[in-house]
Design an enzyme around this catalytic site. Sequence first.
Site, PDB file in Angstrom:
ATOM      1  N   GLY A  37      53.118  28.779  26.980  1.00  0.00           N
ATOM      2  CA  GLY A  37      52.016  29.518  27.577  1.00  0.00           C
ATOM      3  C   GLY A  37      51.688  30.794  26.835  1.00  0.00           C
ATOM      4  O   GLY A  37      50.635  31.393  27.038  1.00  0.00           O
ATOM      5  N   GLY A 269      46.467  48.798  21.008  1.00  0.00           N
ATOM      6  CA  GLY A 269      45.961  47.563  20.422  1.00  0.00           C
ATOM      7  C   GLY A 269      47.066  46.584  20.080  1.00  0.00           C
ATOM      8  O   GLY A 269      48.234  46.764  20.459  1.00  0.00           O
ATOM      9  N   VAL A 270      46.693  45.536  19.361  1.00  0.00           N
ATOM     10  CA  VAL A 270      47.645  44.494  18.979  1.00  0.00           C
ATOM     11  C   VAL A 270      47.572  44.247  17.477  1.00  0.00           C
ATOM     12  O   VAL A 270      46.598  44.600  16.820  1.00  0.00           O
ATOM     13  CB  VAL A 270      47.369  43.166  19.731  1.00  0.00           C
ATOM     14  CG1 VAL A 270      47.572  43.336  21.221  1.00  0.00           C
ATOM     15  CG2 VAL A 270      45.974  42.643  19.432  1.00  0.00           C
ATOM     16  N   HIS A 442      22.678  35.997  50.518  1.00  0.00           N
ATOM     17  CA  HIS A 442      22.863  37.313  51.140  1.00  0.00           C
ATOM     18  C   HIS A 442      23.763  37.168  52.368  1.00  0.00           C
ATOM     19  O   HIS A 442      23.601  36.231  53.135  1.00  0.00           O
ATOM     20  CB  HIS A 442      21.506  37.874  51.574  1.00  0.00           C
ATOM     21  CG  HIS A 442      21.607  39.157  52.333  1.00  0.00           C
ATOM     22  ND1 HIS A 442      21.809  40.377  51.717  1.00  0.00           N
ATOM     23  CD2 HIS A 442      21.551  39.416  53.675  1.00  0.00           C
ATOM     24  CE1 HIS A 442      21.853  41.320  52.634  1.00  0.00           C
ATOM     25  NE2 HIS A 442      21.707  40.774  53.840  1.00  0.00           N
TER      26      HIS A 442
END
Length: 463
Positions: A37, A269-270, A442
């Site tokens: 995974g 970040g990566v 709605h």
Amino acid sequence: MDFDLIIIGSGPGGYVAAIRASQLKMKVAIVERAEVGGICLNWGCIPTKSLLKSAQVFEYFSHASEYGINISGEAKPDFKAIISRSRGVAEGMSKGVQFLLKKNNIVQIKGYGRLAGNSSVEVTDNEGNKKSYSAKDIILATGARSKELPNLKQDGKKIIGYREAMTLEKQPESMVVVGSGAIGSEFANFYQSIGTNVTLVEFLPRIVPNEDEDVSKQLERSFKKMKMKVMTDSSVLSVDTSKEKCMVTIKTPKGEEVVETDIVFSAVGVTTNIEDIGLEKLGIKTERGKVVVDDFYRTSVPGVFAIGDIVNGPALAHVASAEGIICVEKIAGKEVEPLDYKNIPGCTYTTPEIASCGLSEAAAKAAGYEIKVGKFPFSASGKASASGTKEGFVKLVFDAEYGELLGAHMIGSNVTEMIAEIVVARKLETTAHEIMKAVHPHPTMSEAIMEAAAAAYGEVIHI
């Protein structure tokens, strides 16, 4: 050949590609050195959403009286139980992917995979034993990991990355989060919500800097309302971890400031996992830390393909999955279209949530468009008022000449569930008129899309 296709990496790019290949009657193997995974399922998308849901439930209990509910006693977060639930959700999903791989007759090979040739993969298991497998085609889907800056070296204890942030043994009293992209903002939101004093540091002038400017401003207001300290135009110069508390020196527009904290979470970040996977051996072309591919993910070496975070494009799970399907279908000889990277939804699961797709207002103007902009606040939404979630808005950007929907930018409750309407609308080249005339139910949050389109053309009813 042992297989028709071998895939290195079982993240949302790899396992989806494997299943699609099996559906197309290929004999498939998938190589994974860690959990099936990948990062998204085990250490990213899924467990973080579990953490954020726990924080949301805590928020509900903390404000129950606003909904007419009386609860005796004070609601308190059980940090260990929250972490345990998150890990349980991730483990359950990982087992689900393993089931899907078995169901589709995909051979799972445990170990570290490297290219040994354009049709062979060498796998090293945990004991150091090596075995080679052959295939007509190979897909690299090795993903990415947390990026480290020279002045923010992670020690796993006081300076941590996303893995440690979701498995801490105890809740810290204070935390400095460095970087306000999706990962940083989500964790900052989670920890602040359950009582940690969070300082969010962003190098650029605004948080979530990839989003429309109005969205960034709204999220900063929401964070400050939670009592989170937000520092923009700021950068961490150094972290002293020699004492019990971390002493974080931060450069700000007003000068240097030292913040004392228990934990520093680096979310800057990566970086891609392309080292030691055999690219150099085969002469596969790379550029700026990414594998160079064509529109159908072919590398510079025939028979070798690459998808996901290691190629150019948004580092998102749904992008990797789409790339994997396109890649496999092309290998199978099907007629396929290249992925439209201009129509990719982005979601950030803070409270309020953020969802966007297409051009921001500033980007549309920079591209030379004459535009119409419609904005509908959730404060005017009946459903949002009934739900007690009136923060945020829907903002739509249209080409003034043809009415083409250029972009959508939403911040509010459940907007990550609403953005798919925009993706489909843009795929079908829908105009503002068609959105306005498509009857929305709605009361719902989604009718704000219809109202925002109407607002762009001076026809809005409810503001």
